[in-house]
Design an enzyme around this catalytic site. Structure first.
Site, PDB file in Angstrom:
ATOM      1  N   HIS A  70       7.091  -5.667   4.032  1.00 54.74           N
ATOM      2  CA  HIS A  70       7.936  -3.926   2.971  1.00 54.74           C
ATOM      3  C   HIS A  70       7.284  -3.201   4.133  1.00 54.74           C
ATOM      4  O   HIS A  70       5.794  -3.627   4.667  1.00 54.74           O
ATOM      5  CB  HIS A  70       7.013  -4.257   1.377  1.00 54.74           C
ATOM      6  CG  HIS A  70       7.981  -3.173   1.414  1.00 54.74           C
ATOM      7  ND1 HIS A  70       8.869  -3.452   0.517  1.00 54.74           N
ATOM      8  CD2 HIS A  70       7.579  -1.921   0.640  1.00 54.74           C
ATOM      9  CE1 HIS A  70       9.820  -2.543  -0.869  1.00 54.74           C
ATOM     10  NE2 HIS A  70       8.977  -1.377  -0.383  1.00 54.74           N
TER      11      HIS A  70
ATOM     12  N   ASP B 220       9.343  -0.093 -11.624  1.00 49.64           N
ATOM     13  CA  ASP B 220       9.886  -0.088 -10.378  1.00 49.64           C
ATOM     14  C   ASP B 220      11.281   0.648 -10.103  1.00 49.64           C
ATOM     15  O   ASP B 220      11.356   1.954  -9.721  1.00 49.64           O
ATOM     16  CB  ASP B 220       9.164  -0.634  -9.436  1.00 49.64           C
ATOM     17  CG  ASP B 220       9.626   0.097  -8.308  1.00 49.64           C
ATOM     18  OD1 ASP B 220       8.692   1.162  -7.527  1.00 49.64           O
ATOM     19  OD2 ASP B 220      10.168  -0.117  -6.899  1.00 49.64           O
TER      20      ASP B 220
ATOM     21  N   ARG C  28      10.516   9.070  -8.835  1.00 49.56           N
ATOM     22  CA  ARG C  28       9.948   9.792  -8.016  1.00 49.56           C
ATOM     23  C   ARG C  28      10.422  10.956  -6.896  1.00 49.56           C
ATOM     24  O   ARG C  28      10.015  11.720  -5.693  1.00 49.56           O
ATOM     25  CB  ARG C  28       9.044   8.816  -7.684  1.00 49.56           C
ATOM     26  CG  ARG C  28       7.692   8.865  -8.137  1.00 49.56           C
ATOM     27  CD  ARG C  28       7.101   6.664  -7.901  1.00 49.56           C
ATOM     28  NE  ARG C  28       6.941   7.049  -6.267  1.00 49.56           N
ATOM     29  CZ  ARG C  28       6.641   6.213  -5.907  1.00 49.56           C
ATOM     30  NH1 ARG C  28       6.596   4.606  -5.777  1.00 49.56           N
ATOM     31  NH2 ARG C  28       5.860   6.517  -4.397  1.00 49.56           N
TER      32      ARG C  28
ATOM     33  N   SER D 161       4.132   0.107  -6.949  1.00 49.12           N
ATOM     34  CA  SER D 161       6.165   0.028  -6.468  1.00 49.12           C
ATOM     35  C   SER D 161       5.911  -0.630  -5.803  1.00 49.12           C
ATOM     36  O   SER D 161       6.477  -1.978  -5.476  1.00 49.12           O
ATOM     37  CB  SER D 161       5.911   1.629  -5.793  1.00 49.12           C
ATOM     38  OG  SER D 161       7.538   1.319  -5.275  1.00 49.12           O
TER      39      SER D 161
ATOM     40  N   LYS E 103       7.117  -5.370  -6.697  1.00 45.64           N
ATOM     41  CA  LYS E 103       8.407  -5.783  -6.033  1.00 45.64           C
ATOM     42  C   LYS E 103       8.057  -6.989  -5.414  1.00 45.64           C
ATOM     43  O   LYS E 103       8.647  -8.083  -5.575  1.00 45.64           O
ATOM     44  CB  LYS E 103       9.489  -4.499  -4.786  1.00 45.64           C
ATOM     45  CG  LYS E 103       9.680  -4.167  -5.870  1.00 45.64           C
ATOM     46  CD  LYS E 103      10.260  -3.247  -5.023  1.00 45.64           C
ATOM     47  CE  LYS E 103      10.044  -2.082  -4.053  1.00 45.64           C
ATOM     48  NZ  LYS E 103       9.813  -1.063  -4.430  1.00 45.64           N
TER      49      LYS E 103
END
Ligand code: URA
Length: 434
Positions: A82, A161, A168, A183, A187
């Site tokens: 990520h 999220d 957001r 966040s 995930k």
């Protein structure tokens, strides 16, 4: 318990406990807490932060708001990746097929555009019919079959999220360490991978501008990963200028394809090889980082990374012809060069301006749920260290709406700064936290 007292508590810099965090998240998810109250809570967190225990609780509560995927039926060590995001960050699109072709099972859960940065899910949707909302069963069977699948968090993965991320995006609450850490890690925990490689970007084009904040985010995420028994690396990388040259959904897919065709920009290649080598180490495919880099270079050069990407696209019902012939990807109607009024070495390209301008062209969302234009964007023609002559193009703008082009053309010029002396090169990879 009521949401107003929870907002007040965070506003007054007090620590939220587990049941307050659960109450706020569950209420927002089921609709009893409206957007405006959640926005107020997010803004209070943005201003006053959270301690590690609160971040951990927020992460786990978001992860448990949906399904925690069980990937144990897939053989091998599953590795997810990520990025905290940045301008022109198309890393996932090139990296996942490279690593999957090297033998790592990659169950990749990605996001949509956030603030001035693009999102992998939006970018991949420039490939006609590419489905990012596979069922969990399909996601698992895809990774079993071809070693990789890239999906959005639209299915029941950390739905809290998913909903908060969209809020957001339009409430100025993105660049907060607790909100980013929870966040991303919610995930990743819900996604079920055994190991994680996280790219924490820092600089103008990233959400965090300062190195200490990036380290702190990296350390928090690595600790959360480890406490969930996942081998976790955080790689801090510089995002002073856009990554590669292309910024905008289908333009970025084209640039990622260049890398898979063994061409492409050197900074994109460097970060992909670096992150990829850590993914290979985490999966136990290689012991040394340099062996990982060597293997990935070979996989790009012999075409197997490109072949793997075609398999991923085909498996997710996308149009493989557009991968074979990238000119079939969505194209803007018009393009125009932005020429330099000065000469000199480029010393700075303000990535945030390039990202925001791309968004204003239509590539990102101004309001929740806005449609985006997959074809528009900006391709830099010069980057830091390049020499530019007067009237030489600094960037090319791809657009469909002349009014939007007029709105941004001057700001693109302002994004470029020059100097008489060649600026010193700065490293792209700044630190690894493990
Ligand atoms: N990526 C995410 O998934 N969440 C963030 O908050 C920032 C980047």
């Amino acid at each position: 318990m009521d949401i107003i007292s929870i907002i007040e508590k965070k506003k007054n810099r007090l620590t939220l406990n587990e049941s307050e965090i659960d109450f706020a998240l569950n209420g927002y998810l089921e609709g009893s807490i409206p957007d405006y109250q959640m926005s107020a809570l997010l803004m209070a967190i943005w201003f006053n932060g959270m301690n590690y225990q609160e971040i951990n609780k927020l992460t786990m509560s978001m992860a448990k708001s949906g399904e925690i995927i069980d990937l144990s039926s897939i053989p091998g060590i599953k590795v997810d990746k990520h990025s905290t995001g940045g301008v022109g960050d198309k890393t996932t699109i090139a990296l996942i097929p490279m690593v999957a072709a090297a033998g790592v099972p990659v169950p990749k859960i990605s996001g949509r555009a956030l603030g001035h940065t693009g999102g992998t899910v939006d970018k991949l949707e420039s490939i006609a019919n590419f489905k990012t909302d596979l069922t969990v069963e399909n996601f698992i069977s895809s990774v079993k079959k071809i070693n990789a699948s890239i999906i959005g968090s639209t299915i029941n993965i950390a739905p809290a999220d998913h909903k908060i991320y969209a809020l957001r995006d339009v409430t100025g609450t993105i660049n907060s360490i607790p909100l980013m850490a929870s966040s991303i890690m919610s995930k990743k925990i819900a996604g079920g991978a055994d190991a994680l490689v996280l790219n924490v970007t820092v600089g103008e084009g990233a959400f965090l501008n300062n190195f200490e904040d990036a380290i702190s985010l990296g350390e928090i995420m690595v600790n959360i990963g480890k406490s969930n028994h996942k081998k976790t690396y955080a790689v801090i990388s510089s995002m002073e200028q856009p990554l590669g040259y292309a910024v905008g959904n289908s333009l970025e897919v084209q640039e990622a394809l260049e890398l898979l065709n063994n061409k492409g920009p050197s900074d994109l290649k460097e970060i992909c090889l670096f992150l990829g080598s850590y993914m290979l180490m985490a999966a136990g495919i290689v012991n040394k980082q340099k062996d990982g880099i060597k293997l990935l270079k070979k996989i790009i050069a012999n075409g197997s990374a490109l072949t793997k990407f075609m398999e991923i696209v085909d498996n997710q019902k996308g149009n493989v012809n557009q991968i074979r012939e990238p000119k079939l990807l969505p194209r803007a109607k018009y393009k125009k060069d932005i020429n330099s009024p000065f000469r000199g070495f480029v010393k700075k390209v303000e990535a945030r301006i390039i990202g925001q301008s791309t968004m204003l062209l239509g590539a990102g969302r101004m309001k929740k749920g806005d449609d985006i234009d997959l074809s528009v964007g900006i391709v830099l023609r010069k980057k830091i260290g390049d020499w530019v002559n007067e009237k030489e193009p600094l960037a090319t703008v791809y657009y469909n709406d002349k009014k939007k082009y007029d709105l941004i053309k001057d700001s693109i010029l302002k994004a470029f700064h020059t100097t008489d002396k060649r600026p010193e090169g700065k490293p792209l990879i700044l630190k690894v936290i493990s």
